[in-house]
Design an enzyme around this catalytic site. Structure first.
Site, short mmCIF file in Angstrom:
data_model
loop_
_atom_site.label_atom_id
_atom_site.label_comp_id
_atom_site.label_asym_id
_atom_site.label_seq_id
_atom_site.Cartn_x
_atom_site.Cartn_y
_atom_site.Cartn_z
N ASN A 86 0.87 -1.18 0.00
CA ASN A 86 0.00 0.00 0.00
C ASN A 86 0.91 1.22 0.00
OD1 ASN A 86 -1.79 2.07 0.50
ND2 ASN A 86 -2.37 1.38 2.55
N TRP A 87 1.01 1.84 -1.17
CA TRP A 87 1.92 2.99 -1.29
C TRP A 87 1.38 4.24 -0.59
CZ3 TRP A 87 3.70 2.92 -7.19
CH2 TRP A 87 4.63 1.89 -7.35
N LYS A 88 0.10 4.23 -0.21
CA LYS A 88 -0.54 5.40 0.41
C LYS A 88 -0.33 6.63 -0.49
CE LYS A 88 -0.12 3.12 4.83
NZ LYS A 88 0.03 3.19 6.27
N HIS B 136 -9.38 1.15 5.13
CA HIS B 136 -8.10 1.35 5.82
C HIS B 136 -8.31 2.29 7.01
CE1 HIS B 136 -3.98 2.46 6.69
NE2 HIS B 136 -3.61 1.38 6.00
N GLU C 32 -6.70 4.68 8.04
CA GLU C 32 -6.49 6.10 7.71
C GLU C 32 -7.73 6.70 7.05
OE1 GLU C 32 -2.81 5.42 5.63
OE2 GLU C 32 -1.88 4.85 7.52
N GLU D 123 -5.19 -4.94 10.53
CA GLU D 123 -4.14 -3.94 10.73
C GLU D 123 -4.38 -3.22 12.06
OE1 GLU D 123 -2.24 -2.74 6.72
OE2 GLU D 123 -3.85 -1.36 7.17
N GLY E 129 2.86 2.12 10.81
CA GLY E 129 3.84 3.20 10.66
C GLY E 129 4.56 3.56 11.94
N SER F 225 3.73 -2.32 10.28
CA SER F 225 5.18 -2.43 10.47
C SER F 225 5.74 -3.81 10.10
CB SER F 225 5.57 -2.06 11.90
OG SER F 225 5.20 -0.71 12.16
N GLY G 78 2.96 -1.23 4.20
CA GLY G 78 3.02 0.20 3.93
C GLY G 78 4.44 0.62 3.61
N GLY G 79 5.14 1.17 4.60
CA GLY G 79 6.48 1.74 4.41
C GLY G 79 7.43 0.85 3.62
P1 13P Z 1 3.25 0.22 7.66
O1 13P Z 1 3.73 -1.07 7.02
O2 13P Z 1 4.00 1.42 7.17
O3 13P Z 1 3.17 0.12 9.14
O4 13P Z 1 1.75 0.45 7.14
C1 13P Z 1 0.85 -0.61 7.20
C2 13P Z 1 -0.36 -0.22 6.44
O5 13P Z 1 -1.08 0.67 6.85
C3 13P Z 1 -0.65 -0.94 5.19
O6 13P Z 1 -1.92 -0.67 4.72
#
Ligand code: 13P
Length: 253
Positions: free
Chosen positions: A9-11, A96, A98, A168, A174, A214, A235-236
């Protein structure tokens, strides 16, 4: 056998040129290095989707990060599932944390979005997860159950069988704080048990449940080795080709 999936997920990261470049690297590495039948997916910002699906959609599948609940209309700035489908996408992240937190997306809205995504023959990756406060006061099972009930348990068995669930924990996103493999397995087993109670054992056994929060090349193999963890939503670490592909390969280690 349920599908094993690693989805990035590149966000809201990477401009167009950066996205093309990173995706090309990932496709080449996955093509050369991936063993086994796990699926790699990249969920990119909308502006990238059309190009990415043409660049390597056979090797790395493409997903969006959100979709509107209607097909079309006067919803300035929004993108529909139908539009997403039309550029060769196969997956859409829905719910998600967010989106729930920053865009006030309610369980009811997310249920509508899930239905719309399925109607357009896309696969929803439906996210659930508890906050740190909910984990600490031990209400997390109730929170997760309620998110499932309101978000996806209204689906028919046929539709439910098409979706992917992602657990999640909000406190792990993050933050560098990963759920331990025991904590994650406990919740994944709980989710599968709730699905079994609603749709029966056979459906529950076939649903792919991803862990996100993470996840990185160091902890992925241990997480993915758990009975009820079928992959990750990353994510990251999906913003670095080496890290992402190492997580894809964690199934083989
Ligand atoms: P991180 O891997 O950066 O913690 O993010 C997880 C995420 O929100 C994937 O959708």
């Amino acid at each position: 056998m349920r599908k094993k999936i690693v989805a990035g997920n590149w966000k809201m990261n990477l401009d167009y040129a950066e996205g093309i470049s990173l995706f090309s690297e990932i496709v080449n590495m996955v093509r050369d290095e991936k063993k086994g039948d796990q699926l790699a997916i990249i969920c990119a910002p909308f502006i990238h989707l059309n190009s990415l699906s043409k660049l390597g959609g056979e090797i790395v599948k493409i997903g969006a990060q959100n979709a509107h609940q209607n097909d079309s209309g006067a919803y300035t700035g929004e993108i529909s599932a139908k539009m997403i489908k039309s550029v060769g996408c196969e997956y859409v992240i829905i719910g998600h944390s967010e989106r729930r937190q920053y865009f006030a997306e309610s369980d009811e809205l997310l249920a509508q979005k899930t239905v719309k995504v399925l109607e357009n023959n896309l696969v929803p990756i439906f996210c659930i997860g508890e906050t740190l406060a909910e984990r600490n006061d031990n209400t997390y099972f109730e929170v997760l159950k309620s998110q499932l009930e309101k978000g996806v348990f209204g689906l028919s068995e046929t539709d439910f069988s098409k979706i992917v669930i992602a657990y999640e924990p909000v406190w792990a996103i993050g933050t560098g704080l990963t759920a331990s493999s025991e904590q994650a397995q406990e919740v994944h087993a709980f989710i599968r048990k709730e699905i079994a109670a609603k749709y029966g054992e056979a459906v529950a056994e076939e649903v792919t449940i991803l862990y996100g929060g993470s996840c990185n090349p160091k902890n992925a193999a241990e997480l993915f080795a758990q009975n009820d963890i079928d992959g990750g939503l990353i994510g990251g670490a999906s913003l670095k080709s080496r890290d992402f592909v190492d997580i894809v390969k964690a199934f083989n280690s």
